[in-house]
Design a protein around this motif. Structure first.
Motif, PDB file in Angstrom:
ATOM      1  N   ASP A  96     -56.196  18.707 -29.752  1.00 56.19           N
ATOM      2  CA  ASP A  96     -55.995  19.834 -28.834  1.00 56.19           C
ATOM      3  C   ASP A  96     -55.144  20.929 -29.464  1.00 56.19           C
ATOM      4  O   ASP A  96     -55.368  22.127 -29.222  1.00 56.19           O
ATOM      5  N   GLU A  97     -54.164  20.537 -30.285  1.00 58.74           N
ATOM      6  CA  GLU A  97     -53.158  21.476 -30.773  1.00 58.74           C
ATOM      7  C   GLU A  97     -53.489  22.116 -32.116  1.00 58.74           C
ATOM      8  O   GLU A  97     -53.080  23.249 -32.370  1.00 58.74           O
ATOM      9  N   GLU A 148     -56.604  29.277 -36.909  1.00 55.70           N
ATOM     10  CA  GLU A 148     -57.895  29.662 -36.353  1.00 55.70           C
ATOM     11  C   GLU A 148     -59.000  28.958 -37.138  1.00 55.70           C
ATOM     12  O   GLU A 148     -59.085  29.086 -38.357  1.00 55.70           O
ATOM     13  N   LYS A 198     -54.572  25.635 -32.275  1.00 53.76           N
ATOM     14  CA  LYS A 198     -53.567  26.621 -31.901  1.00 53.76           C
ATOM     15  C   LYS A 198     -52.675  26.987 -33.079  1.00 53.76           C
ATOM     16  O   LYS A 198     -51.954  27.976 -33.040  1.00 53.76           O
ATOM     17  N   LYS A 247     -53.090  36.884 -31.790  1.00 53.45           N
ATOM     18  CA  LYS A 247     -53.071  35.445 -31.500  1.00 53.45           C
ATOM     19  C   LYS A 247     -53.015  34.613 -32.772  1.00 53.45           C
ATOM     20  O   LYS A 247     -52.432  33.523 -32.792  1.00 53.45           O
ATOM     21  N   PHE A 248     -53.596  35.125 -33.862  1.00 54.78           N
ATOM     22  CA  PHE A 248     -53.701  34.307 -35.070  1.00 54.78           C
ATOM     23  C   PHE A 248     -53.216  34.987 -36.336  1.00 54.78           C
ATOM     24  O   PHE A 248     -53.498  34.502 -37.439  1.00 54.78           O
ATOM     25  N   ARG A 275     -46.320  30.537 -34.232  1.00 52.31           N
ATOM     26  CA  ARG A 275     -45.909  29.152 -33.974  1.00 52.31           C
ATOM     27  C   ARG A 275     -46.178  28.252 -35.171  1.00 52.31           C
ATOM     28  O   ARG A 275     -45.610  27.160 -35.276  1.00 52.31           O
TER      29      ARG A 275
END
Length: 229
Positions: free
Chosen positions: A150-151, A157, A154, A66-67, A25
């Motif tokens: 918050d973002e 890391e 994401k 995830k990262f 992302r």
């Protein structure tokens, strides 16, 4: 030179040549689910000019899916110098920090083991682009400070260094101070017209959308988020 993200599946076989310690992302909103006969993946295809084609993919079996994301080039690209030049070009055009490269073709690689560069941490230059990406991901193009806090974790890391207490702001970690500087008081993205300050936070401008399109985060023809999805 513009990085163009493609919405369709490429018609060539690919080989992995680099791993970046950033999630998919981070690179684009235009990605797809795929399968190559061995495993399922999420990925995106890109071009730079007429001569460079590449994929970014995350397989379920990858280390730290995830990262991390893996750069794939067409099977016919075999010359080591050409491969190195393409990796360097991709990182430059997509504004990927040099510290984000966890592995490149030609470097030692131990199956089942991947180490992040110790110097890889969030700095203001990268945070400016991440802030724009987060704003562009919202339907109203606006990102509040709370949303950014918050973002951001994401999109990158957070390292041990990122989590250290800020020396100048009580109750904040270094990465939080950086985000606050970029979105609140740092003038760069506002002076060059990529974003503007609004009551609820920051709003990415048409110029900001065009910039993100030029590095592959949105479609090159996107004039608003709806067209980019």
């Amino acid at each position: 030179m513009t990085v163009r993200v493609l919405k369709y599946k490429p018609d060539y076989d690919v080989v992995p040549h680099a791993i970046f310690w950033r999630p998919l992302r981070y690179f684009t909103l235009i990605f797809r689910d795929g399968e190559d006969g061995l495993d399922m993946f999420k990925g995106a295809s890109f071009t730079i000019g007429n001569d460079i084609r590449f994929d970014l993919r995350v397989y379920r079996g990858h280390l730290n899916p995830k990262f991390t994301v893996t750069l794939y080039l067409p099977l016919e690209v075999t010359d080591e110098k050409v491969i190195a030049d393409i990796i360097e070009r991709v990182m430059k055009e997509m504004v990927i920090p040099m510290t984000a490269a966890a592995w490149k073709r030609g470097q030692p690689f131990e199956f089942g083991r991947l180490e992040r560069q110790k110097a890889d941490r969030l700095v203001e230059e990268e945070a400016r682009t991440i802030v724009l990406k987060i704003a562009a991901s919202q339907s109203n193009r606006i990102a509040s400070m709370k949303l950014l806090r918050d973002e951001v974790p994401k999109f990158v890391e957070l390292s041990v260094s990122d989590l250290e207490p800020s020396p100048t702001r009580r109750h904040e970690q270094l990465w939080q101070q950086i985000v606050r500087n970029v979105a609140g008081s740092h003038p760069t993205i506002f002076k060059v017209g990529l974003a503007r300050k609004v009551r609820r936070g920051i709003e990415i401008t048409d110029e900001g959308i065009a910039y993100l399109s030029s590095i592959g985060f949105l479609e090159a023809s996107a004039s608003n988020l709806a067209e980019a999805k």
